[in-house]
Design an enzyme around this catalytic site. Sequence first.
Site, PDB file in Angstrom:
ATOM      1  N   ASP A 102      84.820  63.692  52.879  1.00  0.00           N
ATOM      2  CA  ASP A 102      86.121  63.203  52.391  1.00  0.00           C
ATOM      3  C   ASP A 102      87.052  64.279  51.818  1.00  0.00           C
ATOM      4  O   ASP A 102      87.676  64.067  50.760  1.00  0.00           O
ATOM      5  CB  ASP A 102      85.893  62.127  51.321  1.00  0.00           C
ATOM      6  CG  ASP A 102      85.123  60.924  51.846  1.00  0.00           C
ATOM      7  OD1 ASP A 102      84.731  60.925  53.017  1.00  0.00           O
ATOM      8  OD2 ASP A 102      84.908  59.983  51.055  1.00  0.00           O
ATOM      9  N   HIS A 198      94.490  54.393  48.602  1.00  0.00           N
ATOM     10  CA  HIS A 198      94.207  55.737  49.099  1.00  0.00           C
ATOM     11  C   HIS A 198      93.614  55.687  50.506  1.00  0.00           C
ATOM     12  O   HIS A 198      93.013  54.687  50.906  1.00  0.00           O
ATOM     13  CB  HIS A 198      93.248  56.477  48.165  1.00  0.00           C
ATOM     14  CG  HIS A 198      91.887  55.843  48.095  1.00  0.00           C
ATOM     15  ND1 HIS A 198      91.612  54.733  47.312  1.00  0.00           N
ATOM     16  CD2 HIS A 198      90.708  56.145  48.716  1.00  0.00           C
ATOM     17  CE1 HIS A 198      90.350  54.390  47.443  1.00  0.00           C
ATOM     18  NE2 HIS A 198      89.770  55.215  48.299  1.00  0.00           N
ATOM     19  N   LYS A 223      84.454  55.676  57.429  1.00  0.00           N
ATOM     20  CA  LYS A 223      83.778  54.713  56.552  1.00  0.00           C
ATOM     21  C   LYS A 223      84.808  53.937  55.732  1.00  0.00           C
ATOM     22  O   LYS A 223      85.971  54.333  55.632  1.00  0.00           O
ATOM     23  CB  LYS A 223      82.789  55.429  55.633  1.00  0.00           C
ATOM     24  CG  LYS A 223      83.404  56.467  54.687  1.00  0.00           C
ATOM     25  CD  LYS A 223      82.322  57.259  54.000  1.00  0.00           C
ATOM     26  CE  LYS A 223      82.889  58.291  53.041  1.00  0.00           C
ATOM     27  NZ  LYS A 223      83.513  57.687  51.841  1.00  0.00           N
ATOM     28  N   CYS A 268      81.417  59.658  46.432  1.00  0.00           N
ATOM     29  CA  CYS A 268      81.033  59.636  47.848  1.00  0.00           C
ATOM     30  C   CYS A 268      80.029  60.727  48.222  1.00  0.00           C
ATOM     31  O   CYS A 268      79.149  60.507  49.061  1.00  0.00           O
ATOM     32  CB  CYS A 268      82.285  59.730  48.721  1.00  0.00           C
ATOM     33  SG  CYS A 268      83.365  58.291  48.528  1.00  0.00           S
TER      34      CYS A 268
END
Length: 352
Positions: A102, A198, A223, A268
């Site tokens: 990410d 986001h 994801k 994450c």
Amino acid sequence: MPNYIDKEVKFIIGKKMDACFAAFDKDGDGLLSIDEFEYICRALFRNDRGKIYGVDEKQLREIFDIFDINSDGFIDSKEFEMCWNRWIKICTRPRSAIIVVDVQNDFISGSLNIKNCSAQHDGLAVIEPINNILDTVPFDAFFHSLDWHPVDHVSFIDNLHMRELDESSPISRDNAKLYDTVIFKGKYQLEQRLWPRHCVQDSWGAELHKDLKIVDKAIKIYKGTNPEVDSYSAFWDNKKLAKTTLKSQLDDKNITDVYICGIAYDVCVGATAIDALTSGLRTILIDDCCRGVDLVDIEKTKERIVGCSGVIVNSCQVKAMVEGRDRRPELGYKLAMEIKKSLNNNNKKIID
């Protein structure tokens, strides 16, 4: 340390099974005692400068007992064959993948800029060290995960009005604030932390940062695509209802070790590392290639990873580990426990 460990480590690295067995069978009885097996471990687990990593005595016994299949207190040549093929060869010649989690615009300078969170970390700081290891480390596979949320995603605080809260929710709809955790009513009974909007699909905020290196063969894992369930991990959603393709692609490439880095350390990145460990993968977190949300939660994440036989390293240590020159006992123990689990499952199938 006996001198012969330095001489005989070449039998391990050189992939000569019979020579390795003979070299460490010091009394020549055709069997390896636990003391002789300990010398193998002392030769095996060392860094690229020759420093030996100690193996915990209890863990040493656990590993030895796995390969002492007939439980006679020794490892014979047949038992050593399994030890060699399923354990030593992987410890010395792992197949490694990097999972960059990410590193997206919204987490660096957009709507969920982690600078605005309590740890006040700068997400931009991960890019240079990540790029450096992508340029210099011979990984066998490269992955980038991306949050990829629909506009009506459950994690967005401005979507709170769209769903009913459960009576068990510790915070009411009227009192809920950014970063609070609520519980939604419904079949998922979802405990959900509330984030700013986001990484909306196909938006600038969801794009990987322009300065992040993307190697030609890198695979992207999307994801958080289900509007009703958040997904921190690159392997599973938060309720373990659906998995991504990540594990199957790692299996297809015979990956044994995963190196995980990115944003956010305690969200994450940490969730991805825990799922990697749960999936049976030897897991390494690259500390200086991660930035997070909350300092206390980052430390908790580290403790949890280490407690599950994961390893936390600096990016300067990664190349030697990927090349099999720096071999950690924690990863050897993790692999041994996975072998034990596999053997127990096979025995159960036979009994059933």
